[in-house]
Design a protein around this motif. Structure first.
Motif, PDB file in Angstrom:
ATOM      1  N   LYS A 160       0.830  -1.204   0.000  1.00 53.45           N
ATOM      2  CA  LYS A 160       0.000   0.000   0.000  1.00 53.45           C
ATOM      3  C   LYS A 160       0.863   1.252   0.000  1.00 53.45           C
ATOM      4  O   LYS A 160       0.624   2.198  -0.765  1.00 53.45           O
ATOM      5  CB  LYS A 160      -0.914  -0.026   1.229  1.00 53.45           C
ATOM      6  N   ASP A 161       1.911   1.237   0.847  1.00 52.97           N
ATOM      7  CA  ASP A 161       2.812   2.390   0.909  1.00 52.97           C
ATOM      8  C   ASP A 161       3.566   2.560  -0.401  1.00 52.97           C
ATOM      9  O   ASP A 161       3.765   3.682  -0.879  1.00 52.97           O
ATOM     10  CB  ASP A 161       3.807   2.221   2.059  1.00 52.97           C
ATOM     11  N   ALA A 162       4.000   1.425  -0.972  1.00 53.85           N
ATOM     12  CA  ALA A 162       4.761   1.477  -2.223  1.00 53.85           C
ATOM     13  C   ALA A 162       3.903   2.018  -3.353  1.00 53.85           C
ATOM     14  O   ALA A 162       4.387   2.766  -4.215  1.00 53.85           O
ATOM     15  CB  ALA A 162       5.289   0.082  -2.569  1.00 53.85           C
ATOM     16  N   LYS A 163       2.630   1.664  -3.350  1.00 53.20           N
ATOM     17  CA  LYS A 163       1.727   2.146  -4.398  1.00 53.20           C
ATOM     18  C   LYS A 163       1.557   3.656  -4.322  1.00 53.20           C
ATOM     19  O   LYS A 163       1.511   4.354  -5.343  1.00 53.20           O
ATOM     20  CB  LYS A 163       0.370   1.439  -4.262  1.00 53.20           C
ATOM     21  N   VAL A 164       1.491   4.164  -3.095  1.00 52.41           N
ATOM     22  CA  VAL A 164       1.371   5.611  -2.910  1.00 52.41           C
ATOM     23  C   VAL A 164       2.613   6.318  -3.446  1.00 52.41           C
ATOM     24  O   VAL A 164       2.529   7.375  -4.079  1.00 52.41           O
ATOM     25  CB  VAL A 164       1.152   5.941  -1.417  1.00 52.41           C
ATOM     26  N   ARG A 165       3.782   5.699  -3.227  1.00 54.88           N
ATOM     27  CA  ARG A 165       5.046   6.293  -3.672  1.00 54.88           C
ATOM     28  C   ARG A 165       5.321   6.028  -5.139  1.00 54.88           C
ATOM     29  O   ARG A 165       6.266   6.578  -5.709  1.00 54.88           O
ATOM     30  CB  ARG A 165       6.211   5.742  -2.847  1.00 54.88           C
ATOM     31  N   GLY A 166       4.547   5.139  -5.745  1.00 53.71           N
ATOM     32  CA  GLY A 166       4.811   4.768  -7.126  1.00 53.71           C
ATOM     33  C   GLY A 166       5.944   3.771  -7.266  1.00 53.71           C
ATOM     34  O   GLY A 166       6.521   3.610  -8.349  1.00 53.71           O
ATOM     35  N   ASP A 167       6.284   3.065  -6.174  1.00 54.27           N
ATOM     36  CA  ASP A 167       7.355   2.060  -6.177  1.00 54.27           C
ATOM     37  C   ASP A 167       6.769   0.661  -6.305  1.00 54.27           C
ATOM     38  O   ASP A 167       5.545   0.484  -6.351  1.00 54.27           O
ATOM     39  CB  ASP A 167       8.184   2.158  -4.892  1.00 54.27           C
ATOM     40  N   ASP A 168       7.661  -0.306  -6.305  1.00 51.41           N
ATOM     41  CA  ASP A 168       7.232  -1.711  -6.346  1.00 51.41           C
ATOM     42  C   ASP A 168       7.910  -2.452  -5.206  1.00 51.41           C
ATOM     43  O   ASP A 168       8.988  -2.052  -4.727  1.00 51.41           O
ATOM     44  CB  ASP A 168       7.597  -2.351  -7.687  1.00 51.41           C
TER      45      ASP A 168
END
Length: 409
Positions: A160-168
């Motif tokens: 969820k956090d990675a999606k917010v940051r645009g990471d994987d």
């Protein structure tokens, strides 16, 4: 007083190891009266990793993870996880018995009262083939299942956090939260209510790919990828033998010669026991088998055989081959090379067999324990070593049938 096998239950790994030892007494190739099992299993594990002589059908490699994955999806707590898994495994018996193909059903005779569940038989192989990702023993897996749930919750938060940051998320982080391979095919909709041993094409391709990735240099991988099933008595008789790699050919040559030579040691053991029992019919039967062995022995090949290379190929592959075992094998080979036809009248060769069995069995030796001799069934380890080939043939045939199937089962 009956013999008893006991152990101190320090941990689950010790318990599983002991249960595995107990189960070995029922395996066809495990009547290891002369202590050759470590050499036999070293060859078998190199040729056919992940297999065993108590595996029966290939689709159990999916039944087990399907059951456990379904319980994980329900987030069953640790106190009921193993109980429910046990129930679902036993629930497989009747649907399989109701199918058209009942060969190899666990519980075929005992029904739901079966003592050995498929998961205990396939757990190690599932790990070797990379279908099981969790490194835990089966018992540890049961007890730590809530830790698995916590890792999954943590992974979801990270995603969820990675999606917010645009990471994987890192692949290793994803895999650490999984118990089973992420591409594990979905079970049939009515599993385990109605099931059979027929693999779908998708399931077969998954298993074949797992074998190729996890065991790329094994003969099992080669056969799974390139060869149609062959109904031969031993792996070195396979019609595609000429296409095997030089390494596979060398392994099989040494495995074959070891099987050939040590078969004579097993026959000598049986002849001696029959003589001790004063059982003339058994003596004649085992003597005839021994005579047939000597008549067909590839003696020139055995005399040219590099025994030092045998040990190079079998040592340090997960099995302890003791100096005593190597010495026994070498001495028997030496006697065989000199005069195989005289081995049953050669006092030194007969004593070699007798002392080896006495050393291994101690007070339960049939040579020194009259009751053990009386309980002897007349045949001990008289089958040739073929390194799990009968079981491997069945697994490969199941795979081939699935790969040849277009419809879904």
């Amino acid at each position: 007083m009956p013999s008893v096998l006991a152990w101190i239950d320090h941990d689950s790994k010790a318990r599983e190891r002991t249960l595995r030892i107990l189960s070995l007494f029922q395996e066809k190739e495990s009547r290891d009266e002369l202590g050759l099992g470590s050499v036999r299993d070293s060859f078998a594990d190199q040729l056919f990793p992940g297999t065993s002589t108590i595996q029966t059908r290939l689709r159990y490699m999916l039944f087990v993870p399907w059951i456990y994955h379904s319980l994980e999806e329900k987030r069953l707590p640790a106190e009921s996880f193993s109980i429910q898994a046990d129930k679902l495994e036993r629930d497989l018996v009747q649907p399989l018995m109701d199918s058209d193909d009942q060969a190899g059903v666990f519980g075929k005779t005992a029904g739901k009262r079966l003592k050995r569940l498929p998961s205990s038989v396939y757990w190690a192989g599932l790990g070797v083939w990379g279908i099981r990702i969790t490194p835990f023993s089966q018992d540890e897996y049961h007890r730590h299942i809530e830790e698995t749930y916590r890792r999954r919750n943590a992974l979801k938060a990270l995603e969820k956090d990675a999606k917010v940051r645009g990471d994987d998320i890192d692949v290793e982080q994803r895999m650490a939260a999984l118990s089973w391979h992420p591409r594990l095919p979905a079970p049939p909709e009515d599993f385990p209510g109605a099931v059979n041993f027929a693999l779908t094409r998708e399931e077969s391709e998954f298993i074949r790919d797992r074998i190729q990735v996890a065991c790329p240099n094994s003969l099992l991988s080669l056969l799974a990828l390139h060869c149609e099933p062959a109904d031969t008595q031993a792996p070195w008789e396979h019609p595609d033998y000429s296409s095997y790699s030089e390494h596979h050919k060398e392994l099989l040559t040494h495995a074959r010669l070891f099987s050939e030579v040590m078969h004579g040691a097993a026959l000598s053991y049986n002849v001696q026991l029959a003589r001790l029992r004063n059982h003339d019919d058994l003596v004649a039967e085992h003597q005839a088998s021994f005579d047939e062995w000597t008549a067909n022995l590839p003696l020139e090949e055995i005399r040219a055989w590099s025994v030092s290379r045998l040990w190079e190929l079998t040592m340090d592959h997960g099995h302890t081959i003791t100096p005593q075992t190597r010495s026994f094998v070498q001495q028997w080979i030496d006697h065989t090379r000199k005069s195989p036809s005289n081995l049953l009248s050669n006092a030194e060769a007969l004593t070699l067999i007798k002392r080896r069995e006495m050393k291994l069995k101690g007070s339960r030796s049939r040579f020194r324990n009259q009751r053990a001799l009386e309980q002897w069934g007349g045949y001990s380890g008289v089958g040739r070593l073929v390194y799990r080939w009968p079981n491997v043939k069945v697994l490969l045939n199941d795979l081939y049938q699935g790969l040849s199937r277009e419809d879904q089962c």
